[in-house]
Design a protein around this motif. Structure first.
Motif, PDB file in Angstrom:
ATOM      1  N   MET A 106      -4.744  -0.581 -12.612  1.00  0.00           N
ATOM      2  CA  MET A 106      -4.184  -1.710 -11.873  1.00  0.00           C
ATOM      3  C   MET A 106      -3.624  -1.265 -10.528  1.00  0.00           C
ATOM      4  SD  MET A 106      -3.670  -4.865 -11.529  1.00  0.00           S
ATOM      5  CE  MET A 106      -4.203  -5.430 -13.150  1.00  0.00           C
ATOM      6  N   THR A 107      -3.039  -0.072 -10.500  1.00  0.00           N
ATOM      7  CA  THR A 107      -2.527   0.465  -9.245  1.00  0.00           C
ATOM      8  C   THR A 107      -3.645   0.613  -8.222  1.00  0.00           C
ATOM      9  OG1 THR A 107      -0.750   1.670 -10.360  1.00  0.00           O
ATOM     10  CG2 THR A 107      -1.357   2.430  -8.167  1.00  0.00           C
ATOM     11  N   LEU A 108      -4.779   1.162  -8.656  1.00  0.00           N
ATOM     12  CA  LEU A 108      -5.912   1.314  -7.755  1.00  0.00           C
ATOM     13  C   LEU A 108      -6.435  -0.050  -7.321  1.00  0.00           C
ATOM     14  CD1 LEU A 108      -8.110   2.872  -6.287  1.00  0.00           C
ATOM     15  CD2 LEU A 108      -9.361   3.046  -8.454  1.00  0.00           C
ATOM     16  N   THR A 109      -6.528  -0.983  -8.239  1.00  0.00           N
ATOM     17  CA  THR A 109      -7.011  -2.321  -7.906  1.00  0.00           C
ATOM     18  C   THR A 109      -6.139  -2.964  -6.829  1.00  0.00           C
ATOM     19  OG1 THR A 109      -7.937  -2.688 -10.109  1.00  0.00           O
ATOM     20  CG2 THR A 109      -7.437  -4.641  -8.806  1.00  0.00           C
ATOM     21  N   LEU A 110      -4.840  -2.860  -6.964  1.00  0.00           N
ATOM     22  CA  LEU A 110      -3.930  -3.434  -5.982  1.00  0.00           C
ATOM     23  C   LEU A 110      -4.027  -2.709  -4.638  1.00  0.00           C
ATOM     24  CD1 LEU A 110      -0.775  -4.023  -8.225  1.00  0.00           C
ATOM     25  CD2 LEU A 110      -2.350  -5.758  -7.332  1.00  0.00           C
ATOM     26  N   ALA A 111      -4.213  -1.393  -4.681  1.00  0.00           N
ATOM     27  CA  ALA A 111      -4.356  -0.631  -3.438  1.00  0.00           C
ATOM     28  C   ALA A 111      -5.609  -1.068  -2.679  1.00  0.00           C
ATOM     29  CB  ALA A 111      -4.406   0.860  -3.743  1.00  0.00           C
ATOM     30  N   LEU A 112      -6.715  -1.250  -3.398  1.00  0.00           N
ATOM     31  CA  LEU A 112      -7.952  -1.691  -2.751  1.00  0.00           C
ATOM     32  C   LEU A 112      -7.810  -3.113  -2.216  1.00  0.00           C
ATOM     33  CD1 LEU A 112     -10.685  -0.275  -5.174  1.00  0.00           C
ATOM     34  CD2 LEU A 112      -9.868   0.678  -2.999  1.00  0.00           C
ATOM     35  N   MET A 113      -7.082  -3.960  -2.931  1.00  0.00           N
ATOM     36  CA  MET A 113      -6.839  -5.302  -2.448  1.00  0.00           C
ATOM     37  C   MET A 113      -6.038  -5.276  -1.149  1.00  0.00           C
ATOM     38  SD  MET A 113      -4.737  -8.446  -4.206  1.00  0.00           S
ATOM     39  CE  MET A 113      -3.162  -7.623  -3.867  1.00  0.00           C
ATOM     40  N   ALA A 114      -5.006  -4.421  -1.104  1.00  0.00           N
ATOM     41  CA  ALA A 114      -4.211  -4.294   0.115  1.00  0.00           C
ATOM     42  C   ALA A 114      -5.062  -3.801   1.277  1.00  0.00           C
ATOM     43  CB  ALA A 114      -3.044  -3.340  -0.131  1.00  0.00           C
ATOM     44  N   ALA A 115      -5.965  -2.856   0.999  1.00  0.00           N
ATOM     45  CA  ALA A 115      -6.848  -2.326   2.046  1.00  0.00           C
ATOM     46  C   ALA A 115      -7.786  -3.401   2.561  1.00  0.00           C
ATOM     47  CB  ALA A 115      -7.646  -1.139   1.503  1.00  0.00           C
ATOM     48  N   ARG A 152      -7.111  -6.609   2.687  1.00  0.00           N
ATOM     49  CA  ARG A 152      -6.357  -7.656   3.386  1.00  0.00           C
ATOM     50  C   ARG A 152      -5.768  -7.188   4.719  1.00  0.00           C
ATOM     51  NH1 ARG A 152      -8.435  -9.650  -0.645  1.00  0.00           N
ATOM     52  NH2 ARG A 152      -7.601 -11.396  -1.852  1.00  0.00           N
ATOM     53  N   SER A 153      -5.650  -5.867   4.895  1.00  0.00           N
ATOM     54  CA  SER A 153      -4.986  -5.349   6.086  1.00  0.00           C
ATOM     55  C   SER A 153      -5.659  -4.079   6.572  1.00  0.00           C
ATOM     56  CB  SER A 153      -3.505  -5.073   5.766  1.00  0.00           C
ATOM     57  OG  SER A 153      -2.916  -4.262   6.757  1.00  0.00           O
ATOM     58  N   ALA A 154      -6.098  -4.082   7.823  1.00  0.00           N
ATOM     59  CA  ALA A 154      -6.716  -2.889   8.404  1.00  0.00           C
ATOM     60  C   ALA A 154      -5.743  -1.715   8.462  1.00  0.00           C
ATOM     61  CB  ALA A 154      -7.267  -3.203   9.797  1.00  0.00           C
ATOM     62  N   PRO A 155      -4.470  -1.921   8.900  1.00  0.00           N
ATOM     63  CA  PRO A 155      -3.532  -0.797   8.879  1.00  0.00           C
ATOM     64  C   PRO A 155      -3.302  -0.251   7.474  1.00  0.00           C
ATOM     65  CG  PRO A 155      -2.720  -2.514  10.330  1.00  0.00           C
ATOM     66  CD  PRO A 155      -3.901  -3.093   9.606  1.00  0.00           C
ATOM     67  N   ALA A 156      -3.295  -1.124   6.478  1.00  0.00           N
ATOM     68  CA  ALA A 156      -3.138  -0.645   5.101  1.00  0.00           C
ATOM     69  C   ALA A 156      -4.307   0.237   4.705  1.00  0.00           C
ATOM     70  CB  ALA A 156      -3.013  -1.830   4.136  1.00  0.00           C
ATOM     71  N   ALA A 157      -5.519  -0.172   5.078  1.00  0.00           N
ATOM     72  CA  ALA A 157      -6.708   0.621   4.770  1.00  0.00           C
ATOM     73  C   ALA A 157      -6.650   1.975   5.458  1.00  0.00           C
ATOM     74  CB  ALA A 157      -7.973  -0.132   5.181  1.00  0.00           C
ATOM     75  N   GLU A 158      -6.232   1.986   6.728  1.00  0.00           N
ATOM     76  CA  GLU A 158      -6.114   3.256   7.446  1.00  0.00           C
ATOM     77  C   GLU A 158      -5.028   4.121   6.826  1.00  0.00           C
ATOM     78  OE1 GLU A 158      -5.657   2.790  11.626  1.00  0.00           O
ATOM     79  OE2 GLU A 158      -7.479   1.588  11.865  1.00  0.00           O
ATOM     80  N   GLY A 159      -3.909   3.496   6.459  1.00  0.00           N
ATOM     81  CA  GLY A 159      -2.820   4.249   5.863  1.00  0.00           C
ATOM     82  C   GLY A 159      -3.183   4.856   4.522  1.00  0.00           C
ATOM     83  N   ALA A 183       0.828  -1.208   0.000  1.00  0.00           N
ATOM     84  CA  ALA A 183       0.000   0.000   0.000  1.00  0.00           C
ATOM     85  C   ALA A 183       0.859   1.252   0.000  1.00  0.00           C
ATOM     86  CB  ALA A 183      -0.928  -0.012   1.214  1.00  0.00           C
ATOM     87  N   LYS A 184       1.897   1.267   0.811  1.00  0.00           N
ATOM     88  CA  LYS A 184       2.790   2.435   0.858  1.00  0.00           C
ATOM     89  C   LYS A 184       3.444   2.671  -0.498  1.00  0.00           C
ATOM     90  CE  LYS A 184       6.974   4.266   3.049  1.00  0.00           C
ATOM     91  NZ  LYS A 184       7.794   4.366   1.821  1.00  0.00           N
ATOM     92  N   GLY A 185       3.934   1.592  -1.105  1.00  0.00           N
ATOM     93  CA  GLY A 185       4.592   1.733  -2.393  1.00  0.00           C
ATOM     94  C   GLY A 185       3.644   2.234  -3.470  1.00  0.00           C
TER      95      GLY A 185
END
Length: 228
Positions: free
Chosen positions: A152-161, A163-170, A120-122
Motif C-alpha cells: 500500500m505504501t508503494l501504491t500511494l507513492a506511485l499515486m503521488a508521483a 499527481r505531482s511532477a515534483p513528487a515524482a522527481e523527489g 511522497a516525502k512521508g
C-alpha cells in the motif's frame, strides 16, 4: 470551481503489470519483477517516468538509484545508449524535501499538488524503513499484514508521483530530457544501479518520436543479464 481532472499513468502501469503476469512463461518468475516506463513528448523536451512494480524493487531504487539512458533511433536502427544524467537518479534527501515544501507553501485550491508532495516525502522517509525481514514476526499472518502495508505504501507513492511532477522527481521516478531535437526518435531505458539480493529487476524501455504531444504508454521489459 471547476473540478480538476488528473490523467494518471498509475492505472496504465497496473495494467501492464497484469499483462506481464498473464503471459505464458517457461521459467519461474516468483522472484522476478521489472521497471515500467512511459514518456511524454513536449517537443522542446521529453518527460520520462518510471515505476518499480514491487516494494523490493522500490527499496533497491531508493537505496542505489536508477540509471536512465537514451539512444537515437533512425531508419529502424537503435544507436548506442548514453546516460542522460551525470550519475544515478536518486530520491531527494529529507533536507531537500523540506526546502522544496517550504518553497511550495501550504496546499490550497490553486496548488493542490503540494498535498501529494508532502505525502511522497512521508512515504519515502517514514514508511520504507520497515522490512518484512525485521525480527518480531511470529506467524505468517503478521508477515502477510506487513507485506500488505508495504504494498500500500508503494501504491500511494506511485499515486503521488502521478499527481505531482515534483513528487515524482523527489521520489527519483522522473526525468526531463531537454537535449532533444524535433522530429527525432529516441529509446529510453531505465534500470537499477544495484540489483536487490533476492529479486531480479528487469530493465524498462520505451521509444518515442519527438513530435506533437503524445503520451506513450507502451513499456518493453528487457531481461536482466549480469551486473549493470
Amino acid at each position: 470551481m471547476n473540478r480538476i481532472i488528473y490523467y494518471s499513468i498509475f492505472a496504465v502501469l497496473l495494467v501492464m503489470q497484469q499483462d506481464a503476469i498473464a503471459q505464458p512463461i517457461a521459467q519461474d518468475t516468483s522472484f522476478q519483477t521489472h521497471l515500467a516506463i512511459v514518456a511524454r513528448v513536449n517537443q522542446d523536451s521529453i518527460v520520462v517516468r518510471w515505476a518499480p512494480m514491487n516494494t523490493a524493487a522500490w527499496f533497491a531504487g531508493n537505496e542505489s538509484g536508477y540509471m536512465l539512458e537514451r539512444a537515437s533511433v533512425a531508419n529502424g536502427k537503435t544507436g548506442a545508449f548514453q546516460r542522460v544524467s551525470s550519475g544515478a537518479i536518486r530520491p531527494w534527501t529529507a533536507a531537500h524535501w523540506t526546502e522544496e515544501l517550504v518553497k511550495r507553501g501550504e496546499p490550497d485550491e490553486r496548488n493542490p499538488a503540494v498535498l501529494y508532495e508532502g505525502l511522497a516525502k512521508g512515504l519515502l522517509y517514514d514508511s520504507t524503513s520497515v522490512s518484512i525481514k525485521s525480527p518480531g514476526f511470529e506467524n505468517l499472518a503478521d508477515l502477510a499484514k506487513q507485506k500488505n502495508n508495504l504494498d500500500m505504501t508503494l501504491t500511494l507513492a506511485l499515486m503521488a508521483a502521478d499527481r505531482s511532477a515534483p513528487a515524482a522527481e523527489g521520489l527519483g521516478l522522473r526525468f526531463v530530457d531537454h537535449n532533444v531535437k524535433a522530429g527525432e526518435s529516441y529509446t529510453y531505458r531505465v534500470y537499477l544501479v544495484k540489483q536487490p539480493k533476492v529479486y531480479r529487476v528487469d530493465t524498462g524501455s520505451v521509444t518515442v518520436k519527438n513530435e506533437k504531444y503524445i503520451a506513450n504508454t507502451k513499456s518493453i521489459i528487457v531481461p536482466f543479464e549480469g551486473d549493470l
